[in-house]
Structure formats: C-alpha cells, structure tokens
Scaffold this motif. Structure first.
Motif, PDB file in Angstrom:
ATOM      1  N   MET A 191       0.820  -1.179   0.000  1.00 21.67           N
ATOM      2  CA  MET A 191       0.000   0.000   0.000  1.00 21.67           C
ATOM      3  C   MET A 191       0.874   1.258   0.000  1.00 21.67           C
ATOM      4  O   MET A 191       0.523   2.259  -0.611  1.00 21.67           O
ATOM      5  N   TRP A 192       1.991   1.215   0.722  1.00 21.89           N
ATOM      6  CA  TRP A 192       2.879   2.380   0.810  1.00 21.89           C
ATOM      7  C   TRP A 192       3.413   2.750  -0.573  1.00 21.89           C
ATOM      8  O   TRP A 192       3.533   3.934  -0.898  1.00 21.89           O
ATOM      9  N   ASP A 193       3.705   1.742  -1.384  1.00 19.46           N
ATOM     10  CA  ASP A 193       4.186   2.018  -2.741  1.00 19.46           C
ATOM     11  C   ASP A 193       3.143   2.785  -3.548  1.00 19.46           C
ATOM     12  O   ASP A 193       3.476   3.697  -4.306  1.00 19.46           O
ATOM     13  N   VAL A 194       1.881   2.422  -3.389  1.00 20.67           N
ATOM     14  CA  VAL A 194       0.797   3.112  -4.096  1.00 20.67           C
ATOM     15  C   VAL A 194       0.712   4.561  -3.634  1.00 20.67           C
ATOM     16  O   VAL A 194       0.566   5.480  -4.452  1.00 20.67           O
ATOM     17  N   ILE A 195       0.830   4.787  -2.342  1.00 24.59           N
ATOM     18  CA  ILE A 195       0.766   6.151  -1.795  1.00 24.59           C
ATOM     19  C   ILE A 195       1.917   6.991  -2.342  1.00 24.59           C
ATOM     20  O   ILE A 195       1.720   8.142  -2.746  1.00 24.59           O
ATOM     21  N   GLN A 196       3.099   6.424  -2.380  1.00 26.61           N
ATOM     22  CA  GLN A 196       4.246   7.168  -2.912  1.00 26.61           C
ATOM     23  C   GLN A 196       4.072   7.463  -4.398  1.00 26.61           C
ATOM     24  O   GLN A 196       4.398   8.557  -4.861  1.00 26.61           O
ATOM     25  N   LYS A 197       3.546   6.515  -5.141  1.00 25.66           N
ATOM     26  CA  LYS A 197       3.296   6.724  -6.562  1.00 25.66           C
ATOM     27  C   LYS A 197       2.275   7.841  -6.763  1.00 25.66           C
ATOM     28  O   LYS A 197       2.446   8.699  -7.637  1.00 25.66           O
ATOM     29  N   GLU A 198       1.231   7.832  -5.963  1.00 26.09           N
ATOM     30  CA  GLU A 198       0.206   8.875  -6.053  1.00 26.09           C
ATOM     31  C   GLU A 198       0.797  10.242  -5.734  1.00 26.09           C
ATOM     32  O   GLU A 198       0.414  11.247  -6.325  1.00 26.09           O
ATOM     33  N   ALA A 199       1.718  10.290  -4.795  1.00 30.21           N
ATOM     34  CA  ALA A 199       2.373  11.561  -4.466  1.00 30.21           C
ATOM     35  C   ALA A 199       3.134  12.093  -5.675  1.00 30.21           C
ATOM     36  O   ALA A 199       3.048  13.280  -5.994  1.00 30.21           O
ATOM     37  N   VAL A 200       3.866  11.226  -6.344  1.00 28.95           N
ATOM     38  CA  VAL A 200       4.622  11.637  -7.529  1.00 28.95           C
ATOM     39  C   VAL A 200       3.657  12.143  -8.602  1.00 28.95           C
ATOM     40  O   VAL A 200       3.886  13.189  -9.220  1.00 28.95           O
ATOM     41  N   GLU A 201       2.573  11.410  -8.799  1.00 25.43           N
ATOM     42  CA  GLU A 201       1.600  11.804  -9.818  1.00 25.43           C
ATOM     43  C   GLU A 201       0.922  13.132  -9.471  1.00 25.43           C
ATOM     44  O   GLU A 201       0.465  13.843 -10.362  1.00 25.43           O
ATOM     45  N   ALA A 202       0.861  13.460  -8.188  1.00 24.63           N
ATOM     46  CA  ALA A 202       0.283  14.732  -7.747  1.00 24.63           C
ATOM     47  C   ALA A 202       1.341  15.829  -7.668  1.00 24.63           C
ATOM     48  O   ALA A 202       1.091  16.894  -7.116  1.00 24.63           O
ATOM     49  N   ASP A 203       2.523  15.524  -8.215  1.00 30.34           N
ATOM     50  CA  ASP A 203       3.644  16.469  -8.221  1.00 30.34           C
ATOM     51  C   ASP A 203       4.095  16.834  -6.805  1.00 30.34           C
ATOM     52  O   ASP A 203       4.425  17.981  -6.505  1.00 30.34           O
ATOM     53  N   ARG A 204       4.108  15.828  -5.928  1.00 21.84           N
ATOM     54  CA  ARG A 204       4.588  15.982  -4.554  1.00 21.84           C
ATOM     55  C   ARG A 204       5.818  15.113  -4.357  1.00 21.84           C
ATOM     56  O   ARG A 204       5.995  14.097  -5.030  1.00 21.84           O
ATOM     57  N   ASP A 205       6.650  15.500  -3.434  1.00 20.70           N
ATOM     58  CA  ASP A 205       7.858  14.736  -3.135  1.00 20.70           C
ATOM     59  C   ASP A 205       7.517  13.595  -2.179  1.00 20.70           C
ATOM     60  O   ASP A 205       7.206  13.840  -1.010  1.00 20.70           O
ATOM     61  N   PRO A 206       7.583  12.340  -2.623  1.00 17.52           N
ATOM     62  CA  PRO A 206       7.234  11.230  -1.742  1.00 17.52           C
ATOM     63  C   PRO A 206       8.180  11.078  -0.544  1.00 17.52           C
ATOM     64  O   PRO A 206       7.814  10.479   0.462  1.00 17.52           O
ATOM     65  N   ALA A 207       9.371  11.647  -0.631  1.00 19.82           N
ATOM     66  CA  ALA A 207      10.318  11.559   0.490  1.00 19.82           C
ATOM     67  C   ALA A 207       9.845  12.364   1.701  1.00 19.82           C
ATOM     68  O   ALA A 207      10.341  12.160   2.802  1.00 19.82           O
ATOM     69  N   THR A 208       8.895  13.272   1.491  1.00 19.33           N
ATOM     70  CA  THR A 208       8.386  14.068   2.614  1.00 19.33           C
ATOM     71  C   THR A 208       7.260  13.364   3.363  1.00 19.33           C
ATOM     72  O   THR A 208       6.843  13.831   4.417  1.00 19.33           O
ATOM     73  N   LEU A 209       6.785  12.250   2.821  1.00 17.48           N
ATOM     74  CA  LEU A 209       5.708  11.503   3.473  1.00 17.48           C
ATOM     75  C   LEU A 209       6.260  10.681   4.631  1.00 17.48           C
ATOM     76  O   LEU A 209       7.391  10.211   4.595  1.00 17.48           O
ATOM     77  N   ARG A 210       5.434  10.507   5.648  1.00 25.58           N
ATOM     78  CA  ARG A 210       5.811   9.690   6.801  1.00 25.58           C
ATOM     79  C   ARG A 210       4.714   8.666   7.044  1.00 25.58           C
ATOM     80  O   ARG A 210       3.537   9.001   7.005  1.00 25.58           O
ATOM     81  N   MET A 211       5.138   7.453   7.289  1.00 24.75           N
ATOM     82  CA  MET A 211       4.182   6.389   7.575  1.00 24.75           C
ATOM     83  C   MET A 211       4.059   6.231   9.095  1.00 24.75           C
ATOM     84  O   MET A 211       5.059   6.006   9.788  1.00 24.75           O
ATOM     85  N   ALA A 212       2.841   6.364   9.595  1.00 20.91           N
ATOM     86  CA  ALA A 212       2.584   6.226  11.023  1.00 20.91           C
ATOM     87  C   ALA A 212       1.667   5.018  11.235  1.00 20.91           C
ATOM     88  O   ALA A 212       0.754   4.772  10.449  1.00 20.91           O
ATOM     89  N   LEU A 213       1.919   4.292  12.302  1.00 24.04           N
ATOM     90  CA  LEU A 213       1.154   3.093  12.625  1.00 24.04           C
ATOM     91  C   LEU A 213       0.759   3.152  14.091  1.00 24.04           C
ATOM     92  O   LEU A 213       1.588   3.430  14.953  1.00 24.04           O
ATOM     93  N   ARG A 214      -0.507   2.903  14.367  1.00 19.15           N
ATOM     94  CA  ARG A 214      -0.994   2.864  15.752  1.00 19.15           C
ATOM     95  C   ARG A 214      -1.356   1.428  16.092  1.00 19.15           C
ATOM     96  O   ARG A 214      -1.983   0.730  15.299  1.00 19.15           O
ATOM     97  N   VAL A 215      -0.962   1.018  17.292  1.00 19.34           N
ATOM     98  CA  VAL A 215      -1.261  -0.324  17.780  1.00 19.34           C
ATOM     99  C   VAL A 215      -1.899  -0.198  19.159  1.00 19.34           C
ATOM    100  O   VAL A 215      -1.378   0.503  20.029  1.00 19.34           O
ATOM    101  N   ASN A 216      -3.031  -0.861  19.334  1.00 23.70           N
ATOM    102  CA  ASN A 216      -3.695  -0.941  20.635  1.00 23.70           C
ATOM    103  C   ASN A 216      -3.524  -2.374  21.135  1.00 23.70           C
ATOM    104  O   ASN A 216      -4.326  -3.244  20.820  1.00 23.70           O
ATOM    105  N   PRO A 217      -2.444  -2.633  21.865  1.00 21.04           N
ATOM    106  CA  PRO A 217      -2.130  -4.016  22.224  1.00 21.04           C
ATOM    107  C   PRO A 217      -3.110  -4.626  23.220  1.00 21.04           C
ATOM    108  O   PRO A 217      -3.620  -3.962  24.111  1.00 21.04           O
ATOM    109  N   ARG A 218      -3.359  -5.893  23.003  1.00 29.00           N
ATOM    110  CA  ARG A 218      -4.049  -6.721  23.997  1.00 29.00           C
ATOM    111  C   ARG A 218      -3.001  -7.732  24.438  1.00 29.00           C
ATOM    112  O   ARG A 218      -2.726  -8.724  23.763  1.00 29.00           O
TER     113      ARG A 218
END
Length: 91
Positions: free
Chosen positions: A1-28
C-alpha cells in the motif's frame, strides 16, 4: 500500500520523500505467545517488541503503541512502556 501512496504523491507532483508512515497499535497483552496471525491484535510484550522492529524494517516512520488501552494501572502501563522501549532499543 505504501508504494501506491508514494506513486500517487509523484503523480500529484509531490515529493514522496516528505511523506511519513505512522502506525498505531492498541495491544491486547497476553501471558503466553499467540499465533503470529493474531498480531498486532494480541500477543506478548516480546511479540509486540518484535512487531515494532519488523514495522521499522518495513519503513514505518512512527509507531504509536497505546498501552493506555490495557486494563492495568498507571504504574504498570508506565512499566510496560519502559520495557517495550528497552526491548526495541536492544534490537
């Protein structure tokens, strides 16, 4: 999925290197090791430590583990967070 997001950024004329991937975990947290298919929904503290390391290797920039969702007192949650951080840092 991250690859798709980066590709979309390029297509939107945005720098994909400025994107940050954040993940939230609610542990049990469990006392015994769970089936790996249960992660990140449930597992031992050691399994969550391994999960955090794997997430970092997969490119996750920020990981938010919410121990506040566990049915433990404040002191125990602080202890869990400290042990989690120590475990991740020990790599």
């Amino acid at each position: 999925m991250w690859d798709v997001i980066q590709k979309e950024a390029v297509e939107a004329d945005r720098d994909p290197a400025t994107l940050r991937m954040a993940l939230r975990v609610n542990p049990r947290l469990t006392d015994t090791k769970t089936d790996p298919a249960q992660m990140p929904r449930a597992g031992t503290l050691a399994q969550y430590i391994d999960y955090a390391r794997a997430a970092a290797e997969a490119g996750v920039h920020e990981l938010f583990v919410d121990f506040g969702q566990t049915p433990a007192g404040l002191a125990e949650r602080v202890d869990l967070a400290g042990r989690f951080l120590d475990g991740v840092r020990q790599g």
